[in-house]
Design a protein around this motif. Structure first.
Motif, PDB file in Angstrom:
ATOM      1  N   GLY A   1      23.966   0.757  -1.635  1.00  0.00           N
ATOM      2  CA  GLY A   1      24.376  -0.160  -2.690  1.00  0.00           C
ATOM      3  C   GLY A   1      25.811  -0.010  -3.137  1.00  0.00           C
ATOM      4  O   GLY A   1      26.220  -0.670  -4.093  1.00  0.00           O
ATOM      5  N   THR A   2      26.610   0.830  -2.467  1.00  0.00           N
ATOM      6  CA  THR A   2      28.007   1.027  -2.868  1.00  0.00           C
ATOM      7  C   THR A   2      28.976   0.233  -1.995  1.00  0.00           C
ATOM      8  O   THR A   2      30.176   0.256  -2.241  1.00  0.00           O
TER       9      THR A   2
ATOM     10  N   ILE B   1      28.795  -6.522 -10.699  1.00  0.00           N
ATOM     11  CA  ILE B   1      27.853  -7.578 -10.303  1.00  0.00           C
ATOM     12  C   ILE B   1      27.326  -7.247  -8.915  1.00  0.00           C
ATOM     13  O   ILE B   1      28.096  -7.018  -7.980  1.00  0.00           O
ATOM     14  N   CYS B   2      25.986  -7.213  -8.781  1.00  0.00           N
ATOM     15  CA  CYS B   2      25.341  -6.886  -7.505  1.00  0.00           C
ATOM     16  C   CYS B   2      24.757  -8.147  -6.872  1.00  0.00           C
ATOM     17  O   CYS B   2      24.405  -9.101  -7.570  1.00  0.00           O
ATOM     18  N   GLU B   3      24.661  -8.130  -5.545  1.00  0.00           N
ATOM     19  CA  GLU B   3      24.096  -9.266  -4.807  1.00  0.00           C
ATOM     20  C   GLU B   3      23.201  -8.730  -3.688  1.00  0.00           C
ATOM     21  O   GLU B   3      23.520  -7.726  -3.045  1.00  0.00           O
TER      22      GLU B   3
ATOM     23  N   HIS C   1      29.349   1.968 -15.381  1.00  0.00           N
ATOM     24  CA  HIS C   1      29.098   0.689 -14.725  1.00  0.00           C
ATOM     25  C   HIS C   1      27.709   0.670 -14.087  1.00  0.00           C
ATOM     26  O   HIS C   1      27.155   1.711 -13.738  1.00  0.00           O
ATOM     27  N   ARG C   2      27.184  -0.511 -13.935  1.00  0.00           N
ATOM     28  CA  ARG C   2      25.921  -0.697 -13.235  1.00  0.00           C
ATOM     29  C   ARG C   2      26.054  -0.217 -11.782  1.00  0.00           C
ATOM     30  O   ARG C   2      27.069  -0.475 -11.124  1.00  0.00           O
ATOM     31  N   VAL C   3      25.029   0.480 -11.283  1.00  0.00           N
ATOM     32  CA  VAL C   3      25.009   0.955  -9.895  1.00  0.00           C
ATOM     33  C   VAL C   3      24.064   0.062  -9.099  1.00  0.00           C
ATOM     34  O   VAL C   3      22.887  -0.078  -9.446  1.00  0.00           O
ATOM     35  N   CYS C   4      24.585  -0.550  -8.026  1.00  0.00           N
ATOM     36  CA  CYS C   4      23.760  -1.434  -7.201  1.00  0.00           C
ATOM     37  C   CYS C   4      22.756  -0.609  -6.400  1.00  0.00           C
ATOM     38  O   CYS C   4      23.126   0.412  -5.807  1.00  0.00           O
ATOM     39  N   PRO C   5      21.504  -1.019  -6.345  1.00  0.00           N
ATOM     40  CA  PRO C   5      20.483  -0.271  -5.591  1.00  0.00           C
ATOM     41  C   PRO C   5      20.619  -0.541  -4.098  1.00  0.00           C
ATOM     42  O   PRO C   5      21.292  -1.489  -3.680  1.00  0.00           O
ATOM     43  N   PRO C   6      19.975   0.278  -3.242  1.00  0.00           N
ATOM     44  CA  PRO C   6      19.949  -0.010  -1.807  1.00  0.00           C
ATOM     45  C   PRO C   6      19.376  -1.396  -1.541  1.00  0.00           C
ATOM     46  O   PRO C   6      18.463  -1.848  -2.239  1.00  0.00           O
TER      47      PRO C   6
ATOM     48  N   THR D   1      21.132  -8.309   7.699  1.00  0.00           N
ATOM     49  CA  THR D   1      22.106  -7.312   7.228  1.00  0.00           C
ATOM     50  C   THR D   1      21.394  -6.285   6.359  1.00  0.00           C
ATOM     51  O   THR D   1      20.272  -6.509   5.903  1.00  0.00           O
ATOM     52  N   PHE D   2      22.078  -5.154   6.105  1.00  0.00           N
ATOM     53  CA  PHE D   2      21.469  -4.100   5.293  1.00  0.00           C
ATOM     54  C   PHE D   2      22.555  -3.331   4.535  1.00  0.00           C
ATOM     55  O   PHE D   2      23.734  -3.348   4.896  1.00  0.00           O
TER      56      PHE D   2
END
Length: 280
Positions: A159-160, A146-148, A126-131, A154-155
């Motif tokens: 990315g997990t 799906i990343c947002e 699966h795609r890994v969301c970046p920081p 916020t921070f």
């Protein structure tokens, strides 16, 4: 012996003769073609050991474990079963049978990129969301993650997370903000006190002391003028508790001063009497 001109002519005549043509056999369903004849096919799960001839039919053998044939066939060898390699992200959905191949799926946290029927031929992580981003929708075997991006204030450090974390409010905690937050880091607070909050606290203390002093003075003036009994003040129920205590304290002080004055007056009278007696 033919002479050379006749030999050449004979060769040309032979070359122009039509060659024999063999038509392809049109075997019926359940048969296969071999060596110019149609032989009965072996059933699914079997293979051909011996082909048919004018005396005997096709001789078939069952496929061994780890091999299969999915349809009626004339194969000499069964097909090798597929291996669902975990190292490539596969997991076995259905074991191989003599009549069907292994069915593979994707390991958790993988998506199937190439799907044929219910069998997966290629899995990818699966795609890994970046920081700075959060997981809006977790991936499945048929869809990717799906990343947002994190919203302002916020921070997300890795990315997990399922949602971004709010920045720490240093002012609300009475601390100084040394460094504001970003989409990947939290705000950095200093352990020192906030000057604004400290000023507010000092102002509150000053106002409280001022109100206390004014209340005490007013109570003292009231007691000097009206001279109420201490019992009257103690039974007063319409006063604020703090004011009530201050007024009683003022009454005690006033009573003490009055008592001291009362004790001094007889002492002075005695002294004057002693002086009168000593005169000739």
């Amino acid at each position: 012996m033919l002479k050379r001109p006749y030999l050449v002519m004979f060769s040309m005549i032979m070359m122009t003769q039509p060659m024999p043509f063999t038509e392809a056999l049109d075997c019926r369903i359940g048969e296969y073609e071999v060596d110019g004849r149609c032989c009965p096919s072996c059933h699914a799960g079997y293979r051909v050991r011996d082909t048919c001839n004018t005396i005997t039919n096709t001789f078939c053998l069952a496929c061994k474990t780890g091999t299969y044939t999915p349809h009626p066939n004339g194969l000499k060898e069964c097909l090798q079963c597929k291996d669902c390699d975990p190292g490539s992200g596969f997991v076995t959905r259905r074991e191989c049978l003599t009549i069907s191949n292994t069915v593979c799926g994707c390991f958790p946290a993988h998506i199937c990129v190439i799907m044929k029927g219910d069998d997966c031929e290629l899995c990818e992580p699966h795609r890994v969301c970046p920081p700075g981003q959060y997981v809006k929708s977790q991936g499945t075997e048929r869809s990717n993650t799906i990343c947002e991006k994190c919203q302002a204030g916020t921070f997300s450090p890795n990315g997990t997370l399922g949602q971004c974390l709010p920045w720490t409010n240093c002012t609300a905690q009475g601390l100084l903000e040394e460094k504001p937050g970003t989409d990947t880091t939290d705000a950095l607070c200093l352990p020192g006190r906030n000057p604004q909050l400290r000023l507010i606290r000092i102002s509150f203390i000053v106002v409280s002391v001022f109100i206390t002093v004014i209340t005490f003075i007013l109570c003292a003036l009231y007691i000097r003028k009206k001279k109420p009994l201490k019992s009257d003040l103690e039974n007063a129920s319409n006063l604020h508790p703090a004011v009530h205590l201050l007024c009683i304290s003022a009454a005690d002080k006033e009573g003490s001063e009055t008592t001291q004055k009362g004790e001094l007056l007889p002492l002075k009278e005695k002294m004057f009497k002693i002086q009168d007696n000593q005169e000739p």
